[in-house]
Structure formats: C-alpha cells, structure tokens
Design an enzyme around this catalytic site. Structure first.
Site, PDB file in Angstrom:
ATOM      1  N   CYS A 153       0.751  -1.251   0.000  1.00 24.51           N
ATOM      2  CA  CYS A 153       0.000   0.000   0.000  1.00 24.51           C
ATOM      3  C   CYS A 153       0.785   1.308   0.000  1.00 24.51           C
ATOM      4  O   CYS A 153       0.525   2.181  -0.804  1.00 24.51           O
ATOM      5  CB  CYS A 153      -0.991  -0.001   1.145  1.00 24.51           C
ATOM      6  SG  CYS A 153      -0.342   0.546   2.708  1.00 24.51           S
ATOM      7  N   HIS A 188      -0.725   6.467   6.332  1.00 25.86           N
ATOM      8  CA  HIS A 188       0.333   5.451   6.239  1.00 25.86           C
ATOM      9  C   HIS A 188       1.497   5.881   5.352  1.00 25.86           C
ATOM     10  O   HIS A 188       2.086   5.077   4.624  1.00 25.86           O
ATOM     11  CB  HIS A 188      -0.256   4.128   5.734  1.00 25.86           C
ATOM     12  CG  HIS A 188       0.564   2.935   6.143  1.00 25.86           C
ATOM     13  ND1 HIS A 188       0.374   1.688   5.606  1.00 25.86           N
ATOM     14  CD2 HIS A 188       1.581   2.791   7.030  1.00 25.86           C
ATOM     15  CE1 HIS A 188       1.218   0.831   6.132  1.00 25.86           C
ATOM     16  NE2 HIS A 188       1.962   1.484   7.003  1.00 25.86           N
TER      17      HIS A 188
END
Length: 474
Positions: free
Chosen positions: A72, A138
């Site tokens: 990701c 993130h």
C-alpha cells in the site's frame, strides 16, 4: 439513442458555464486491499455492490488497471505525487518487512513521504481548492501527516497501516471516537459528506483512502448474517469480508446522493480504485494461509509479483466528459492520476515537477490512445504474500518479471494467459531480452534502488522475519 446524442453534443460544445467558472470537484476513493474481482461490475456474484455497479454504468470502467506496487504505502505515494515508487524510493509498506537471513539485503529506502515532493493536493490549492484527507494515511509519522502535504484537514490519518477496530471506540488519534458500535467505514463517509456540505461553494478535493477492506476483517452483524445465508461464488465466500465490501459500496451511494442533493454531480470527478490486489493469502515457514478474498483468474494477490498483486478495479465518472457505460482495456497505473486530474482541472505542474504517469484524458474522452510503450514495477523487498525482490514490465499484452534472488526472468502473454501459468521466456527469447533491457533502462532512469547479497544468508532461516519489531503488518 438520445443519451448518446446528448453526450456527443457535450463533447463538441464548450464546457458549461458552471465548469468554466469553477473547475470540477474531485472525490478520490482509494480502497485498501480490494481485488479487481471484488465488485459486481467486475464479475463477483457473491459481493453485492449496486452503487459501484451504477458508478460504472455512469462512467468508465478500466479492465486493465494496475496499482503502482503490490503493497500500500508506495501506491499511496504514487497516487499523490504522480511518481513511481522506484523514483520516490518508497518501495514497501511503512515500516516494512525484513528477513535478516534471506539471500538478499534490501536497500535503505525512504519510510515517509518527503515534504519536498509536490502532491496533488498542493497543486490543486493553487487553483483555490479546499482539500481533505479522510481515512488511512500510512505515509509517515506526525511530522509527515497530510497537513504537511497540502491538505486543509486530516481526519483519521496516522502512520498506522490498519485500524485497531472497525467499531467505535476506534483508538485512532486523529479521529474522535463516535457512539459505541459506530462503524468506521460509515464514519469516514459521514466526515466526507460534512466536508462537501461545508465547501459546496468552492472547488474541493477529497482524498478518501478507506481503511476497508484491510484486516482486521470486520462487518456489521446484520450484513454478515445476510452473506452467511448466501451461496458462495467460487472463492468469494467470506461473509465478513463481503459485509466490509458492502460498507464501502454503501458509502459510494451516500456520497453520490449528497452530490445530487447539492447539484454538484455534474461538476464532480469521482474516482474509485484500490492500492493493491486483494489479500488472497500469505506464505511463511509454516506454509500457506488463505486470505479473505480471491483474485482469480489473476494469479495470487497482495504482496505477490504476479497480476493478482497489482490488478485492481478502477472506475472514473465525470458527467458530460466521460460517456456512460464505457470500458477501456488499456493498461493504466496509479501514477497516472496526478497528470489526469491536473489536466482535467486546468492546473499546471509546478515548474520542474517530474511525473512518471500519463494523463488518461485521451482515454476518458475516447479521443486518443496513450503514448507510452510500457508500465513498470519495482519491489526490492520480501513479503508474506510470496514476493521476493523483483522488477516487472508490461508492454502491450506482454509482461516480464525479473527476480533478483536467482536472476531468472519469467515472460507471460497476459491476454492469452491471464493466470500467468505458462512462462514462455525460453521460447520467446527475443521478446524477453528486449523487455529486460527496457526494464533495466527504466530502473537506471528513475534511480531505482537494488538489493545486494546478504552476508548473513542462511537457507534454513531465510523465512524468518523481524516484522513484529516493526509494528503492525501491512
């Protein structure tokens, strides 16, 4: 027939006065770990996604869309900057996965999105956009949060790769807990709706990176019960995962209803996609552990070198510009979104700004094809999804993967062999050699970091990982 004529008329006439006076709003919904077959409009007979199916009917559905990475964080960085993860040196999920005794030592890569990188949000602010990041970030700790990258607000974004829980209390530092039992996907949608209502009189950019459908797999009990009573469709059979998928679909419906209510639908670009392939399973010293979904007919899934790790859904709707109900089979990739959205909003790149992507407007308007010859991946890491350090290239129907552990290459014709079962590198040596040279030249061009031989290599301990010391697994 009337709809088709009206659409063609819209293409040849100037933009509406509203669009001329105000650039289009953007809602960019990035789902975490959603595989390309996880929607009804992409073939699933188990997961129910009526709102996303309608979005596809109202816009363009891409059949050969790819994430910039098999995990990701690199894809998120690519979406926001238009640069390949290899160029950014953000090549693994943050903080990563290390195998101290593997054959290769991974490079010293960057574990945050540097402030020097110009983001889509920063460029759009030069055009007067209100900007929000709502959901998973993130891309670094507090010193690198969305507010440092052009976003007016950050709701729910931290350095974490997954939520402690999908039910309130969430224990997410940048998201106040809601009533006990409130569902996280619903809450993020509510926050996005609030931002739309607050900024309806100016152009807005909502980056909505949902935590769903990442682990821990959770769903609302009544929705889970519905899928428990439903017949499985092949390997789509997990009722809790299905309920989590449905929560995402519900959010799309609520957002589009809000746009309609506020008369903003006609001037809003809606992008829906994923950050990597679905989690089909993980492999380790104890063997294979199945994941919550399946990406068949693509091979494997998240954290893999094969198409299951990077083949993703992509739907883009923009009334008056994109003909409803269209599909496109050109290979496109995550770092195409920055040049696409900047061109769509009439926003120039910053002087000297480099992007690796290509604007998709020629495809969206069906006026032309893309100019590039290939798209690329670079993952100099190990991952429980089965990946060992590799680079890959797709050119036309051909895909070549170069594995660094033993320097072997694999060549597949994706159109004929979607499951990448027949490696034809030995029988098509000219194609393999040409593509391997293209891949090597590209790595040099973008300054890709390479792994090196590991002096501590131990074949009996090669599967050992220190990821538990790095924080929650992504």
């Amino acid at each position: 027939m009337l709809t088709r004529l009206l659409f063609l008329l819209a293409l040849v006439l100037p933009l509406s006065s509203q669009a001329q006076d105000r650039p289009p709003n953007i809602i960019f919904m990035l789902i975490d770990d959603m595989g390309w077959t996880d929607l009804g409009c992409y073939g699933s007979k188990y997961y129910e996604t009526p709102h996303l199916d309608q979005l596809a009917k109202d816009g363009m559905r891409f059949t050969q869309a790819y994430s910039a990475c098999t995990v990701c964080s690199p894809t998120r960085a690519a979406v926001l900057t238009g640069k390949s993860p290899a160029r950014l040196h953000i090549t693994d999920w943050i903080a990563g996965h290390t195998r101290p005794h593997a054959r290769l030592t991974i490079p010293e890569w960057t574990k945050h999105l540097p402030e020097a990188e110009e983001t889509l949000a920063e460029r759009l602010k030069t055009r007067g956009y209100a900007t929000a990041s709502i959901g998973k970030w993130h891309l670094g700790g507090a010193d690198h949060y969305p507010e440092k990258h052009g976003f007016d607000v950050n709701i729910g974004g931290t350095d974490a790769g997954s939520p402690p829980s999908y039910f309130s209390p969430y224990k997410i530092a940048t998201l106040p807990d809601g009533p006990e039992g409130e569902f996280l996907t619903d809450r993020l949608t509510t926050e996005a709706i609030g931002f739309i209502e607050k900024n309806k009189d100016q152009p807005f950019f909502i980056y909505l990176p949902h935590y769903a459908v990442h682990t821990p797999i959770m769903g609302k009990p009544d929705v889970v019960a519905k899928y428990q009573a439903k017949k499985a469709d092949g390997s789509h059979s997990n009722p809790v995962y299905a309920a989590l998928v449905e929560s995402v679909d519900d959010g799309v419906g609520r957002l589009r209803e809000t746009l309609q209510k506020l008369n903003l639908s006609e001037n809003t670009i809606f992008v829906f996609t994923s950050d990597n392939g679905g989690l089909s399973g993980t492999v380790g010293a104890q063997g294979w552990k199945p994941g919550p979904t399946d990406n068949s007919p693509s091979r494997l899934g998240k954290g893999s070198a094969y198409d299951g790790g990077v083949h993703i859904p992509l739907i883009i709707a923009w009334p008056g510009t994109i003909e409803p109900g269209t599909t496109n089979d050109a290979p496109v990739i995550s770092y195409d979104h920055v040049p696409t959205l900047l061109e769509a909003t009439g926003t120039p790149l910053k002087e000297g700004q480099v992007v690796d992507g290509e604007s998709l407007l020629p495809l969206l308007t069906q006026k032309d094809i893309l100019k590039r010859e290939a798209i690329y991946w670079h993952y100099p890491h190990y991952h429980p999804g089965s990946a060992t350090p590799y680079s890959a290239i797709r050119a036309g129907d051909w895909k070549l993967v170069e594995f660094f552990d033993d320097q072997h290459v694999e060549l597949y014709n994706i159109r004929r062999d979607v499951g990448e079962a027949d490696n034809v590198a030995a029988v098509e040596p000219d194609i393999a050699q040409k593509m391997q040279k293209q891949l090597n030249d590209w790595r040099t061009q973008v300054g890709a970091q390479l792994p090196v031989e590991n002096e501590l290599y131990d074949s009996e301990r090669a599967w050992e990982s220190d990821r538990k010391k790095k924080g929650p697994k992504k």
